[in-house]
Design an enzyme around this catalytic site. Structure first.
Site, PDB file in Angstrom:
ATOM      1  N   HIS A 127     -10.884  35.871   6.222  1.00 10.64           N
ATOM      2  CA  HIS A 127     -10.651  37.025   5.448  1.00 10.64           C
ATOM      3  C   HIS A 127     -11.452  37.142   4.373  1.00 10.64           C
ATOM      4  CE1 HIS A 127      -7.331  37.350   8.316  1.00 10.64           C
ATOM      5  NE2 HIS A 127      -6.683  36.185   7.930  1.00 10.64           N
ATOM      6  N   ASP A 164      -7.891  33.070  16.218  1.00 13.32           N
ATOM      7  CA  ASP A 164      -6.751  32.956  15.137  1.00 13.32           C
ATOM      8  C   ASP A 164      -5.963  34.291  15.561  1.00 13.32           C
ATOM      9  OD1 ASP A 164      -6.185  31.583  12.159  1.00 13.32           O
ATOM     10  OD2 ASP A 164      -5.882  33.920  12.168  1.00 13.32           O
ATOM     11  N   HIS A 166      -4.868  36.277  13.269  1.00 14.87           N
ATOM     12  CA  HIS A 166      -5.368  37.281  12.564  1.00 14.87           C
ATOM     13  C   HIS A 166      -6.703  37.725  12.757  1.00 14.87           C
ATOM     14  CE1 HIS A 166      -2.004  34.881  10.520  1.00 14.87           C
ATOM     15  NE2 HIS A 166      -1.838  35.911  10.055  1.00 14.87           N
ATOM     16  N   ASP A 251      -2.486  29.665  14.601  1.00 14.07           N
ATOM     17  CA  ASP A 251      -1.392  30.416  14.310  1.00 14.07           C
ATOM     18  C   ASP A 251      -0.839  31.333  15.477  1.00 14.07           C
ATOM     19  OD1 ASP A 251      -3.588  31.709  13.645  1.00 14.07           O
ATOM     20  OD2 ASP A 251      -3.212  32.095  11.842  1.00 14.07           O
TER      21      ASP A 251
HETATM   22 ZN   LIG Z   1      -4.544  33.159  10.895  1.00 16.46          ZN
END
Ligand SMILES: [Zn+2]
Length: 347
Positions: A127, A164, A166, A251
């Protein structure tokens, strides 16, 4: 001759980044992984101790002002780089070592020191933006490694696979107009940072070289594996990467307190197998795994254990072939629709 081994990047200094007791990106994540490795893999892995990244390497993706800001967190016991990204006094060193560890992994695989490598690092990175921390990430470890491969090692084609849960908005942004780095991400778009729709497919010369797959929350293991089996082989066959960087966050595991998915370690085992098999069928691109998220330490260490088992195994074991599933077919259809006009990997 010695069998080529699997390497890991490991360092106790990664545990010194202390975002607070209640913060999900806690040192116990990596501690659980390191304990699992001591138990299950003692002599089987080549452990590589990382060096902190050089300033020039961080500046491949980050602004000098931001790097200075991260360094200044060393003056305080506890401070904050972003609302969800706190820093303790030794955070800066862990962040420097995380980026450095990825470069080290890349070099180790490139030189033939190991057959493949898993950088078991924190803080995570996908991120992080040029001048901004976010989503527990400080430096964009995988983006730095990809830029390093491109600029320093003259790698012309890197594929980043980000599973992931996200969206890796930082990586997405860095390479959005760059055909030399192909970014593939599957993620839950209803989670932070809420970006990464099918039609966000790259721009300019990079048009068609970013694949975003927003997942639905009902996906089971076989849907995820089917989805990857429908998309990744096509991408790899057409793009022919010299290097594959896997943004390995866990995750999407059903025990994860942040992700809202239902996958188990079985899915990650099969995805790893798929990527390795693609490699050997297509001129053996170099393969480096980098840890991103995964916030249930037990589930996380089980996932990493399974991935390492596949990385260590002799090459060539076939994947579980699942064929299409209704959910996977629907998602793949959307991806094909969004990418057809670019003619990069779908005709
Ligand atoms: Zn993540």
């Amino acid at each position: 001759m010695m069998q080529p081994v699997t390497g890991i990047i490991r360092d106790a200094r990664y545990l010194d980044h202390l975002p607070g007791h209640t913060h999900p990106e806690h040192p116990s994540r990596l501690r659980a992984i390191y304990e699992m490795i001591d138990r299950e893999f003692a002599e089987k892995l080549l452990t590589i101790t990382p060096q902190p990244a050089a300033m020039d390497d961080l500046e491949l993706v980050h602004t000098p002002a931001y790097i200075k800001k991260v360094l200044k967190t060393a003056e305080h016991q506890f401070t904050s780089l972003a609302p969800d990204t706190p820093a303790s006094a030794k955070t800066y060193l862990a962040a420097w070592l995380a980026a450095g560890g990825c470069i080290e992994a890349l070099k180790a695989v490139w030189s033939g020191l190991c057959r493949n490598c898993f950088a078991l690092i924190r803080p995570p990175g996908h991120h992080a933006l040029p001048g901004r921390a976010g989503g527990f990430c400080i430096f964009n470890n995988v983006a730095i490694a990809a830029r390093y491969a491109q600029r320093v090692m003259r790698v012309k084609k890197t594929l980043i696979v980000d599973w992931d849960i996200h969206h890796g908005n930082g990586i997405h942004e860095f390479f959005y107009d760059d055909p030399e780095v192909f970014y593939f991400s599957s993620h839950d778009k209803l989670l932070y940072p809420y970006s990464g729709d099918f039609d966000e497919a790259g721009e300019g010369e990079g048009a068609g070289y970013t694949v975003n797959v927003p997942l639905t929350r009902d996906l089971e293991n076989e849907d995820m594996v089917a989805l990857y089996q429908m998309l990744l082989p096509r991408i790899v066959e057409r793009y022919r990467p010299e290097l594959i960087l896997v943004d390995a966050g866990f995750d999407a595991h059903r025990d994860d307190p942040i992700g809202r998915s239902h996958l188990t370690e079985e899915a990650f085992t099969e995805l790893t197998r798929l990527i390795l098999n693609l490699g050997s069928a297509l001129g053996d691109p170099k393969i480096v795994f980098v840890l991103e998220g995964g916030y249930d330490p037990r589930a996380l260490s089980r996932c990493v254990e399974r991935v390492l088992q596949v990385l260590c195994a002799p090459p060539g074991r076939a994947c579980m072939l699942v064929g299409g599933t209704t959910r996977a077919d629907a998602l793949a259809e959307e991806v094909f629709r969004a990418h057809k006009s670019f003619k990069v990997w779908v005709d």
